[in-house]
Design an enzyme around this catalytic site. Structure first.
Site, PDB file in Angstrom:
ATOM      1  N   SER A 171      49.087  40.621  36.565  1.00  7.54           N
ATOM      2  CA  SER A 171      48.139  40.164  35.538  1.00  7.54           C
ATOM      3  C   SER A 171      48.544  40.766  34.200  1.00  7.54           C
ATOM      4  O   SER A 171      49.119  41.858  34.149  1.00  7.54           O
ATOM      5  CB  SER A 171      46.724  40.642  35.895  1.00  7.54           C
ATOM      6  N   TYR A 214      40.946  47.444  39.030  1.00  2.00           N
ATOM      7  CA  TYR A 214      41.690  46.171  39.028  1.00  2.00           C
ATOM      8  C   TYR A 214      42.991  46.313  38.235  1.00  2.00           C
ATOM      9  O   TYR A 214      44.060  45.929  38.705  1.00  2.00           O
ATOM     10  CB  TYR A 214      40.830  45.051  38.447  1.00  2.00           C
TER      11      TYR A 214
END
Ligand SMILES: NC(=O)c1ccc[n+]([C@@H]2O[C@H](COP(=O)([O-])OP(=O)(O)OC[C@H]3O[C@@H](n4cnc5c(N)ncnc54)[C@H](OP(=O)(O)O)[C@@H]3O)[C@@H](O)[C@H]2O)c1
Length: 271
Positions: free
Chosen positions: A140, A153
Site C-alpha cells: 500500500s 496496518y
C-alpha cells in the site's frame, strides 16, 4: 491446463483480488481463487467462467486460521500448474490503534503479515525449484506515509514491501519474477467492511477503480517493475527516494556512536 498455467489469487472474492481474477482469466490463466466468503467467491468464479471459459477452482479459507493457510500452501506446493501467486487478501481499520480492539489488530497482523509471508515464501521456494513463476504482493502507499494511517496496518504493509524486495534479491536470479504493488485509495469493500464510504474519506480525484489499478499493475508486471505505484506519475520520484535510502548505507553501522550523542570517551556511558 492453459499454456500460462494457473494463478492462485487470495482475496479473490471482492475488490482488487476479484479484478485480478477477471484480468488474469482474460489473459488466459486458469484460476485458483481463495477467500473466506464462499458465496462471493462463487459469484466471481461463475462470472469469470462465463466470460472466458478458463478453469476456475475455489478454496474457501479463513486466512487468519493457520490450519486453513496450510491447506492453501499445500495446494501451492503440490499443484504444478500454478505459475503465479497474487497475494492480495488483506484488511485494515479506519480506527487509530489506541481506539481499536487489540485482538482485531492481531488478526490484521495474522492475515496481512503471517499468512502473506507464508504463502509468498512457499511460492518462492516452489517456483525457484522450477525456475519459473511469479509472485505479486499487495502492499500500500501507506508505507510512504505511516503517520497518516492506522499504525498496525501501515506496519503490515511495510513488511510486505521489505519482504518483496528481499525475496526479489534471493529468488529473482532463480527465475522467479517478484512484484509489489502499492495502491492508493481504491474503490473496494475495504472501507465498507467497517460501514464507511470511501467517498467520505477521500476526494474523488484520489480514488481509483480496481480494474484500472489492476490493469496498471499488470502493465508494470509486464514491464518488469519490482515496485509498482499505479498512481505515481513519475517513477523517478520513487527512484530518488530509493537512492536517498541507499545513500545512508555506508553510515548505518559504525563502531562508535555518532558525535551528536556526546559519547566521546569509552567509559562515558557509565560515568
Ligand atoms: N482499497 C484500498 O484503498 C487499498 C489501498 C492499498 C492497499 N490495499 C490492499 O489491497 C488488498 C485487497 O484489498 P481490497 O481493497 O480489494 O479490499 P476488499 O474488497 O475488502 O478485499 C479483501 C479481500 O481479502 C479477503 N479476506 C479478508 N479477510 C480474510 C480472511 N480472514 N480469510 C480469507 N480472506 C480474507 C476478502 O475475502 P472475504 O470477503 O471472503 O473475507 C476479500 O476477498 C489488501 O491487501 C489491501 O491491504 C487496498
Amino acid at each position: 491446463m492453459t499454456e500460462l498455467g494457473s494463478a492462485l489469487i487470495t482475496g479473490a472474492s471482492s475488490g482488487i483480488g476479484a479484478a485480478y481474477a477477471d484480468r488474469l482469466a482474460k489473459r488466459g490463466f486458469d484460476l485458483v481463487l481463495v477467500a473466506h466468503n464462499e458465496q462471493h467467491l462463487k459469484t466471481v468464479a461463475d462470472q469469470v467462467v462465463a466470460e472466458t471459459g478458463v478453469k476456475v477452482d475455489i478454496i474457501t479459507a479463513d486466512l487468519t486460521s493457520r490450519t486453513d493457510v496450510r491447506r492453501v500452501e499445500q495446494r501451492l506446493r503440490s499443484d504444478n500448474s500454478i505459475a503465479l501467486l497474487v497475494n492480495d487478501a488483506g484488511i485494515g481499520t479506519p480506527k487509530p490503534v489506541l481506539d481499536e480492539d487489540i485482538d482485531f489488530l492481531e488478526s490484521v497482523v495474522e492475515l496481512n503479515v503471517v499468512t502473506a509471508h507464508r504463502l509468498a515464501v512457499a511460492a518462492a521456494q516452489v517456483f525457484a525449484g522450477r525456475r519459473r513463476g511469479g509472485i505479486i504482493n499487495l502492499s500500500s502507499i501507506a508505507v510512504l506515509h505511516p503517520e497518516q494511517v492506522n499504525a498496525t496496518y501501515g506496519a503490515t504493509k511495510a513488511f510486505i514491501l521489505n519482504l518483496s524486495q528481499g525475496l526479489h534479491r534471493e529468488a529473482g536470479p532463480k527465475g522467479v519474477k517478484l512484484q509489489v504493488v502499492l495502491p492508493g485509495a481504491t474503490r473496494t469493500e475495504f472501507f465498507s467492511r467497517f460501514g464507511m464510504s470511501i467517498d467520505s474519506r477521500f476526494p474523488a480525484e484520489q480514488i481509483m477503480e480496481p480494474a484500472d489499478l489492476v490493469d496498471a499493475a499488470l502493465a508494470g508486471f509486464d514491464q518488469g517493475e519490482l515496485v509498482t505505484i499505479p498512481s505515481l506519475p513519475d517513477m523517478k520520484d520513487w527512484e530518488r527516494f530509493v537512492a536517498a535510502r541507499l545513500a545512508l548505507g555506508p553510515n548505518l553501522s559504525h563502531s562508535k556512536p555518532a558525535a551528536r550523542y556526546g559519547l566521546t570517551g569509552a567509559g562515558l556511558l557509565h560515568s
